[in-house]
Design an enzyme around this catalytic site. Structure first.
Site, PDB file in Angstrom:
ATOM      1  N   ASP A  36      81.849 -61.195  16.622  1.00 56.44           N
ATOM      2  CA  ASP A  36      81.494 -62.414  15.977  1.00 56.44           C
ATOM      3  C   ASP A  36      82.433 -63.469  15.561  1.00 56.44           C
ATOM      4  O   ASP A  36      83.317 -62.923  15.020  1.00 56.44           O
ATOM      5  CB  ASP A  36      80.457 -61.770  14.885  1.00 56.44           C
ATOM      6  CG  ASP A  36      79.728 -63.043  14.386  1.00 56.44           C
ATOM      7  OD1 ASP A  36      78.564 -63.031  14.566  1.00 56.44           O
ATOM      8  OD2 ASP A  36      80.240 -63.624  13.187  1.00 56.44           O
ATOM      9  N   ASN A  66      81.040 -75.739  12.648  1.00 58.67           N
ATOM     10  CA  ASN A  66      79.881 -76.640  13.173  1.00 58.67           C
ATOM     11  C   ASN A  66      79.890 -77.793  12.214  1.00 58.67           C
ATOM     12  O   ASN A  66      79.696 -78.949  12.486  1.00 58.67           O
ATOM     13  CB  ASN A  66      78.861 -75.968  13.295  1.00 58.67           C
ATOM     14  CG  ASN A  66      78.715 -75.164  14.876  1.00 58.67           C
ATOM     15  OD1 ASN A  66      79.309 -75.701  15.755  1.00 58.67           O
ATOM     16  ND2 ASN A  66      77.840 -74.342  14.990  1.00 58.67           N
ATOM     17  N   HIS A  81      78.929 -79.991  16.422  1.00 56.82           N
ATOM     18  CA  HIS A  81      78.270 -78.849  17.126  1.00 56.82           C
ATOM     19  C   HIS A  81      79.055 -78.903  18.502  1.00 56.82           C
ATOM     20  O   HIS A  81      79.334 -77.881  19.040  1.00 56.82           O
ATOM     21  CB  HIS A  81      76.989 -79.175  17.393  1.00 56.82           C
ATOM     22  CG  HIS A  81      76.159 -78.429  16.070  1.00 56.82           C
ATOM     23  ND1 HIS A  81      75.759 -77.132  15.986  1.00 56.82           N
ATOM     24  CD2 HIS A  81      75.596 -79.111  15.260  1.00 56.82           C
ATOM     25  CE1 HIS A  81      75.139 -77.037  14.719  1.00 56.82           C
ATOM     26  NE2 HIS A  81      74.995 -78.218  14.295  1.00 56.82           N
ATOM     27  N   ASP A  83      80.660 -75.763  20.338  1.00 58.82           N
ATOM     28  CA  ASP A  83      80.586 -75.535  21.760  1.00 58.82           C
ATOM     29  C   ASP A  83      82.014 -74.978  22.368  1.00 58.82           C
ATOM     30  O   ASP A  83      82.030 -74.224  23.262  1.00 58.82           O
ATOM     31  CB  ASP A  83      79.956 -76.191  22.624  1.00 58.82           C
ATOM     32  CG  ASP A  83      78.286 -76.431  22.012  1.00 58.82           C
ATOM     33  OD1 ASP A  83      77.785 -75.279  21.410  1.00 58.82           O
ATOM     34  OD2 ASP A  83      77.619 -77.442  22.355  1.00 58.82           O
ATOM     35  N   GLU A 108      76.832 -67.135  17.936  1.00 57.97           N
ATOM     36  CA  GLU A 108      78.402 -66.844  18.168  1.00 57.97           C
ATOM     37  C   GLU A 108      78.537 -65.391  18.014  1.00 57.97           C
ATOM     38  O   GLU A 108      79.653 -64.732  17.981  1.00 57.97           O
ATOM     39  CB  GLU A 108      78.976 -67.271  16.813  1.00 57.97           C
ATOM     40  CG  GLU A 108      78.645 -66.711  15.307  1.00 57.97           C
ATOM     41  CD  GLU A 108      77.503 -67.237  14.763  1.00 57.97           C
ATOM     42  OE1 GLU A 108      77.336 -67.360  13.515  1.00 57.97           O
ATOM     43  OE2 GLU A 108      76.579 -68.165  15.389  1.00 57.97           O
TER      44      GLU A 108
END
Length: 343
Positions: free
Chosen positions: A218, A226, A231, A235, A261
């Site tokens: 994680d 973010n 965002h 990505d 994630e």
């Protein structure tokens, strides 16, 4: 052989135009040698046109193919009218009726219009054949001595084109099938496997191996990334992490985007100690990784929960154990590997 097939598929426009040029140049030489000047001139004009089309050809454009298609129809009708007898020029428009739908990717309306033009050309030539109509008898050539050869040549060219286009169609179908299977089994953003593939693969893998290790990974503070950078930057971080997975794992390992994630790394055939060593090396790569986004440099870390088992039928239990180890790591410092929760 593989490279040749790839070339034939990827350069289909150029291959088609070069083939047409070759046919016209050889026909030009043949008719010039056997004293059929107007047929030779017709092929000379067509040859010049194909040279221009090849020079101006642009990758991904159907314009020149459509021009070539129209040329083939008018060329076939013209040649049939410049000969005394039947010489198989009807094969060209007849073949193009089928070919056009697989050779160009223009609108259905334009393809239908081109197909209609080919049908009209076919019937015009057929009408000339059955009526024996010769518009200008003074310039028509009687090549009856070579009729069988010319008919056979025109038939071979048409059939070869149709076989080639059929090959293109099958290659396109295989490509679409492979793309569909890829999209079904992979996460679109990261390119890693998805849950669907994982559950399918695990059923196969557990028949051939017993010992396995499984890690839940994680990204730390991903929401903050973010919120701070946007965002799109998030990505890019996910993609960078996925690349590290791909570089760090063995070919038999499976990296899965589990959701958001969170990722699963399935490592068959290795125990906990070996898996932990491999993951430590991977974690070092993550710690020094830098993602360039616009004018910013973003760094990130990850927390890993690891569990191992010698019974692949218990993979759901192992996932749960790895998830609990991950949860403990997230709440106790992050940026680490947890194999067992302290009691």
């Amino acid at each position: 052989m593989g490279k040749l097939l790839e070339f034939l598929v990827n350069k289909k426009n150029k291959v088609f135009l070069v083939t047409c040029l070759y046919v016209h140049v050889t026909s030009l030489l043949f008719y010039a040698y056997y004293d059929a000047p107007y047929l030779a001139i017709t092929n000379a004009i067509s040859s010049l046109m194909y040279v221009i089309l090849l020079i101006t050809d642009k990758a991904g454009s159907d314009r020149n193919i459509m021009i070539a298609f129209i040329e083939i129809i008018f060329f076939s009708v013209t040649c049939e009218m410049l000969t005394v007898g039947t010489y198989g020029f009807i094969f060209y428009p007849l073949g193009m009726v089928a070919v056009i739908f697989h050779l160009v990717s223009t609108t259905k309306a334009k393809r239908a219009l081109l197909q209609l033009l080919a049908i009209i050309g076919t019937f015009v030539i057929y009408g000339v054949n059955i009526t024996g109509f010769i518009p200008i008898k003074s310039i028509a050539n009687d090549l009856s001595e070579f009729q069988a050869f010319i008919v056979a040549s025109n038939l071979v060219v048409t059939v070869s084109t149709m076989v080639y286009v059929s090959f293109l169609y099958m290659a396109e179908q295989e490509k679409n099938k492979a793309l569909l299977e890829y999209n079904i089994n992979h996460d679109q953003l990261t390119g890693l496997y998805n849950r669907r593939f994982f559950y399918t693969a695990i059923e196969t893998i557990r028949k051939s191996t017993r010992l396995f290790s499984l890690a839940m990974v994680d990204l730390d503070n991903f929401k903050r990334i973010n919120d701070t950078y946007g965002h799109e930057c998030g990505d890019e971080v996910l993609k960078a992490l996925s690349e590290i997975f791909t570089e760090s794992l063995d070919e038999n390992d499976i990296a899965v985007r589990w959701g958001g994630e969170e990722f699963i790394l399935f490592m068959p055939g290795i125990d906990e100690k070996e898996a932990e060593g491999r993951l430590e090396h991977m974690l070092e790569k993550i710690r020094v990784c830098e993602v360039k986004f616009e004018d910013k440099t973003v760094t990130f870390t990850a927390t890993i929960g690891l569990a191992s088992c010698d019974d692949p039928h218990k993979y759901e239990q192992v996932i749960n154990e790895a998830d609990q180890n991950l949860y403990y790591g997230k709440n106790n410092g992050k940026n680490r590997i947890v194999t067992h929760i302290p009691k």
